[in-house]
Design a protein around this motif. Structure first.
Motif, PDB file in Angstrom:
ATOM      1  N   GLU A 379       0.829  -1.208   0.000  1.00  0.00           N
ATOM      2  CA  GLU A 379       0.000   0.000   0.000  1.00  0.00           C
ATOM      3  C   GLU A 379       0.862   1.255   0.000  1.00  0.00           C
ATOM      4  N   THR A 382       3.080   1.090  -3.813  1.00  0.00           N
ATOM      5  CA  THR A 382       2.397   1.068  -5.109  1.00  0.00           C
ATOM      6  C   THR A 382       1.446   2.238  -5.295  1.00  0.00           C
ATOM      7  N   LEU A 383       1.079   2.909  -4.211  1.00  0.00           N
ATOM      8  CA  LEU A 383       0.152   4.037  -4.319  1.00  0.00           C
ATOM      9  C   LEU A 383       0.857   5.395  -4.267  1.00  0.00           C
ATOM     10  N   ARG A 384       2.184   5.387  -4.271  1.00  0.00           N
ATOM     11  CA  ARG A 384       2.890   6.672  -4.226  1.00  0.00           C
ATOM     12  C   ARG A 384       3.256   7.112  -5.649  1.00  0.00           C
ATOM     13  N   THR A 385       3.243   8.409  -5.863  1.00  0.00           N
ATOM     14  CA  THR A 385       3.514   9.001  -7.173  1.00  0.00           C
ATOM     15  C   THR A 385       4.333  10.274  -6.998  1.00  0.00           C
ATOM     16  N   HIS A 395       0.668  10.475  -2.276  1.00  0.00           N
ATOM     17  CA  HIS A 395       0.196   9.119  -2.014  1.00  0.00           C
ATOM     18  C   HIS A 395      -1.320   9.124  -2.109  1.00  0.00           C
ATOM     19  N   ALA A 396      -1.855   8.129  -2.781  1.00  0.00           N
ATOM     20  CA  ALA A 396      -3.297   8.110  -3.043  1.00  0.00           C
ATOM     21  C   ALA A 396      -4.125   8.126  -1.767  1.00  0.00           C
ATOM     22  N   SER A 412       4.281   7.291 -11.674  1.00  0.00           N
ATOM     23  CA  SER A 412       4.761   6.265 -10.749  1.00  0.00           C
ATOM     24  C   SER A 412       6.113   5.757 -11.220  1.00  0.00           C
TER      25      SER A 412
END
Length: 465
Positions: A379, A382-385, A395-396, A412
């Motif tokens: 979590e 993979t959800l950081r941009t 982060h989402a 990403s």
């Protein structure tokens, strides 16, 4: 030229032994006591000191802005610890030639020069009571120059506490401040009221906000330098809370035994557990060198030396153990790492790497495992941009983009894909049991909490072993 004595090179095995048995801390304590007391028979003195518990007496520096509560806290600490309370007033009251010189400046309403104040402190701390019971310096030293001079003169504090509070809190406290001119005790009209019998018998109200602001301004100019001088033994405490809470926090800190070992920290944990962030926080506060393996590898790859050429010849495949270990050992052997200490993270989790590191002259003396479940690691990563325009990270879930325009341009990284992260987690989990066997003394820390809480746990273990 043949008579020049070359510096002594200490064998790596001897350095490791000294570190394991805390020899450096013992030597520092003995040498600082020698410098302060200057005995006529130093050998007998040292033998007595080694048998005596006085090496472990409190040596505390308590700092903070005016009206923050230093004096009251110092009094309570000295009463409970049996230490000597040392203030600028008691230094000036001593019957000595140095004190008389200092008093001449105060009579002229001039500041006591740094060198003279340092001599006053050194003179007081040579007394038997300070040696046997320990001491608390209340608001001393006042400048970075004084701190450095005291350290060079053998006055080595074990713990330094800085009390902090907002300016409006300091003003409120100062306006209600009462001072007993006979005893020097400090009271407050609201918080710490004087005994009824004391009223009218020396207790008077001292309010001069202009003087307070001048002292506060001077303190603000010096606090950064003072913090730098004592960065390795320093704790900052929020003084805008109940006095009992402040006292308990400070007392708990004073009960930690600060070792003078140069920190050599290995930070382990799965991808996404926060190693990079925690390493940055530790390096910033304790002035250690932040050694990230991935950054070290990028630097080596770009280097035009023979080492860089060898690294490039193996990439993108994994480097041989010999090359990995050479890069790490060369970096950890540099002057900044050997003098300031280091924190190594993102080292490949191959067991051979950590075994060789453990057996090397640069073996870690503190190992931390940041623990986090695979689901949370996925979590986090993979959800950081990243915003390619501003360079800011998002982060989402925990830090979403502020608007749709930023959201649409977020990117990403390839290493944050679910497949890549899952593979990295699998590799780490494969070696976890082996890593724990290599470092059975490693401290396991729950990384499923806010970063500041994780840092506080790391710091607690770092400063108390």
């Amino acid at each position: 030229m043949e008579d020049i004595v070359k510096p002594l090179k200490i064998p790596a095995q001897m350095a490791i032994y000294a570190d394991q048995h805390n020899i450096l801390h013992l030597v520092q304590s003995l040498v600082s006591s020698l410098a302060v007391d200057q005995p006529d028979d130093p050998i007998s003195y040292l033998l007595l000191l080694l048998r005596d518990s006085s090496v472990h007496v409190p040596r505390v520096v308590l700092l903070g802005p005016p009206a923050v509560g230093k004096h009251t806290l110092a009094q309570k600490l000295c009463a409970d610890l049996g230490a000597v309370h040392v203030t600028i007033e008691c230094l000036l009251d001593n019957q000595s030639e140095i004190s008389e010189q200092a008093r001449q400046y105060t009579l002229k309403q001039q500041e006591v020069p740094d060198d003279l104040l340092v001599l006053l402190i050194q003179e007081r701390l040579k007394h038997t009571d300070c040696f046997n019971k320990g001491w608390v310096l209340d608001g001393l030293p006042q400048t970075r120059l004084q701190a450095r001079s005291l350290q060079q003169g053998g006055v080595i504090a074990k713990h330094v506490v800085i009390l902090e509070a907002p300016e409006e809190v300091l003003l409120e406290r100062y306006r209600g401040r009462l001072v007993d001119s006979l005893t020097g005790d400090v009271y407050h009209e609201t918080f710490i009221k004087p005994d009824v019998d004391a009223v009218g018998k020396g207790v008077e109200k001292k309010v001069s906000e202009s003087q307070l602001m001048a002292e506060l301004q001077r303190y603000r100019c010096e606090v950064t330098g003072l913090s730098s001088a004592y960065c390795h033994i320093l704790k900052t405490v929020d003084a805008d809370q109940p006095p009992l809470d402040i006292y308990q926090q400070v007392l708990a800190f004073l009960r930690t035994q600060r070792c003078s070992r140069t920190p050599r920290i290995l930070l382990l944990g799965p991808p996404g557990s926060g190693k990079t962030h925690q390493a940055k926080l530790l390096a910033e506060k304790y002035k250690m060198v932040d050694v990230c393996w991935t950054e070290l590898l990028r630097w080596a790859e770009a280097d035009q030396s023979a080492v860089g050429e060898e690294v490039r010849s193996h990439l993108p495949a994994a480097l041989p153990d010999s090359v990995t270990l050479q890069l790490v050992q060369e970096r950890l052997s540099q002057v900044d790492c050997s003098s300031r200490g280091w924190i190594l993270h993102h080292l490949p989790c191959d067991l051979q790497h950590v075994k060789h590191l453990q057996q090397s002259p640069n073996s870690p003396n503190r190992v931390f495992f940041l623990e986090l479940t695979d689901d949370l690691c996925l979590e986090r990563l993979t959800l950081r941009t990243t915003d390619p325009v501003t360079g800011l990270s998002f982060h989402a879930v925990t830090r979403p983009a502020p608007d749709s325009e930023v959201q649409n341009r977020l990117q990403s990284r390839s290493e944050d894909s679910t497949r890549t992260v899952t593979h990295a987690l699998s590799v780490y989990r494969t070696h976890t049991a082996g890593l724990q066997c290599v470092f059975p003394e490693g401290v396991h820390i729950d990384a499923d909490q806010d970063p500041q809480s994780v840092f506080e746990v790391l710091e607690k273990h770092l400063t108390s072993d």
